[in-house]
Motif scaffolding. Structure first.
Motif, PDB file in Angstrom:
ATOM      1  N   UNK A   1       7.542   8.751   9.706  1.00  0.00           N
ATOM      2  CA  UNK A   1       8.994   8.485   9.654  1.00  0.00           C
ATOM      3  C   UNK A   1       9.125   7.095   9.329  1.00  0.00           C
ATOM      4  N   UNK A   2       7.968   6.288   9.123  1.00  0.00           N
ATOM      5  CA  UNK A   2       8.560   4.907   8.901  1.00  0.00           C
ATOM      6  C   UNK A   2       8.686   4.570   7.167  1.00  0.00           C
TER       7      UNK A   2
ATOM      8  N   UNK B   1       0.790  -0.788   0.170  1.00  0.00           N
ATOM      9  CA  UNK B   1      -0.385   0.143  -0.326  1.00  0.00           C
ATOM     10  C   UNK B   1       0.794   1.278  -0.074  1.00  0.00           C
ATOM     11  N   UNK B   2       0.733   2.435   0.028  1.00  0.00           N
ATOM     12  CA  UNK B   2       1.689   3.096   0.691  1.00  0.00           C
ATOM     13  C   UNK B   2       1.849   3.770   2.030  1.00  0.00           C
ATOM     14  N   UNK B   3       1.941   4.882   2.542  1.00  0.00           N
ATOM     15  CA  UNK B   3       2.741   5.939   3.741  1.00  0.00           C
ATOM     16  C   UNK B   3       2.894   7.738   3.406  1.00  0.00           C
ATOM     17  N   UNK B   4       1.651   7.660   4.847  1.00  0.00           N
ATOM     18  CA  UNK B   4       1.684   9.415   4.283  1.00  0.00           C
ATOM     19  C   UNK B   4       2.863  10.072   4.607  1.00  0.00           C
TER      20      UNK B   4
ATOM     21  N   UNK C   1       3.357   7.590  -1.160  1.00  0.00           N
ATOM     22  CA  UNK C   1       4.216   6.883  -0.456  1.00  0.00           C
ATOM     23  C   UNK C   1       4.611   6.404  -0.547  1.00  0.00           C
ATOM     24  N   UNK C   2       6.088   5.260  -1.416  1.00  0.00           N
ATOM     25  CA  UNK C   2       6.707   3.861  -0.446  1.00  0.00           C
ATOM     26  C   UNK C   2       8.072   4.605  -0.633  1.00  0.00           C
ATOM     27  N   UNK C   3       8.228   3.849   0.458  1.00  0.00           N
ATOM     28  CA  UNK C   3       9.844   3.921   1.291  1.00  0.00           C
ATOM     29  C   UNK C   3      10.136   2.986   1.518  1.00  0.00           C
ATOM     30  N   UNK C   4      11.192   2.685   1.450  1.00  0.00           N
ATOM     31  CA  UNK C   4      11.918   0.925   1.704  1.00  0.00           C
ATOM     32  C   UNK C   4      13.063   0.971   2.551  1.00  0.00           C
TER      33      UNK C   4
END
Length: 333
Positions: free
Chosen positions: A134-135, A127-130, A278-281
């Motif tokens: 910070x995650x 899915x996505x992040x806000x 937002x995507x963040x790995x």
């Protein structure tokens, strides 16, 4: 000791990059199995030695094609997928057929022959992040896909996990962030903007362009996959990322600047339905457990090299361009 790899989708963007990487960095031989849909391009394999790379045109959902190829392989690396979100919103059916039934067909073949299997997936399954969260995604993030594309990729991941657990299939999974680099179809965000500018057309930005993606150069994705294939623990999932978070707006403005234009010279177009923010790995596990690290840690330098490639390889992308732009024009994008 050299291996024989079966690489599905090896005439596509990240698949062909992996084949080039294998030829350059190992003694392995490769059979590419590719359906050669619009996203496959035989020119992406041009220049590779014929004694090490063979192309088989076929469907991963066809067991009669898949089984003998898997039988001959030491390992299967499964890139083949329907992967464009806009296309999945228009017609989900090919995504179910390729991403779910195609993966099932491969899993049954590797189960039968006891073949090592690595499954290529995406961070979009989470899915996505806000924007202000910070995650980042980790291997423990619950799945929460938002499109037919990401939901079928999530389903394929779960099939792999089930076959590993129920049948002992020797499988690993990797979920990677957004790739960029040479030989990417012009329907995708970065090459579309680059080739539009080459053609004297303003770049086009979905909505306000605040959506953030975690960019990784395809060469780094390839090196990570090879590392997992060589050293990854069976049954494990590894997230691949290069700490490359950039908003779509910043990416477009950087492309404009690198190509000698005013950074604000772009048009806003209708946003994509259900567009993830937002995507963040978090690739800590891959880096600490297997010792991998990205080579392209300067996104702007990697983007400049990508621009150069598209400028120098118009013969590769030109045949795709007009049909792609006509398709976008129909939906106001």
């Amino acid at each position: 000791m050299s291996r024989h790899l079966l690489v599905t989708g090896g005439a596509g963007f990240i698949g062909s990059n992996f084949v080039h990487h294998v030829v350059e960095h190992t003694d392995d031989t490769v059979t590419v199995l590719d359906k050669m849909t619009y996203a496959g391009n035989e020119a992406s394999l041009a220049g590779l030695p014929e004694d090490r790379v063979k192309l088989v045109v076929g469907d991963i959902a066809d067991a009669a094609t898949v089984d003998p190829l898997v039988e001959q392989a030491d390992a299967v690396v499964h890139y083949a997928a329907e992967s464009h979100n806009d296309n999945s919103l228009e017609d989900p059916s090919p995504f179910l057929q390729t991403n779910l039934f195609g993966t099932f067909t491969l899993l049954e073949a590797v189960r039968k022959h006891g073949t090592r299997y690595h499954h290529i997936s995406t961070d979009e399954v989470y899915g996505d992040l806000e924007l202000d969260d910070p995650a980042r995604f980790t291997e423990h993030t619950p799945y929460n896909p938002s499109s037919p594309y990401s939901s079928t990729k999530a389903g394929s991941d779960l099939l792999v996990r089930a076959w590993a657990r129920s049948f002992g299939v020797q499988a690993t999974i990797s979920n990677c962030s957004n790739n960029y680099g040479p030989r990417q179809h012009v329907e995708k965000f970065i090459p579309r903007q680059i080739t539009n500018l080459i053609d004297g057309v303003k770049p086009r930005l979905y909505g306000a362009g605040l959506n953030v993606r975690d960019w990784i150069h395809a060469d780094d994705h390839s090196s990570a996959v090879l590392t997992i294939l060589d050293s990854g623990r069976i049954g494990e999932t590894y997230l691949i990322g290069a700490d490359g978070e950039e908003s779509n707006k910043d990416v477009v403005e950087t492309i404009l600047r690198l190509m000698g234009h005013d950074a604000g010279d772009y048009d806003h177009v209708n946003d994509r339905p259900g567009h993830d923010m937002r995507y963040a790995i978090d690739s800590t596990k891959l880096r600490e457990e297997l010792g991998w690290k990205p080579s392209f840690q300067d996104f702007e330098a990697g983007l400049a090299a990508t621009i150069d490639w598209y400028r120098e390889n118009e013969a590769w992308w030109r045949p795709q361009k007009a049909a792609t732009e006509a398709k976008y024009a129909k939906v106001g994008q």
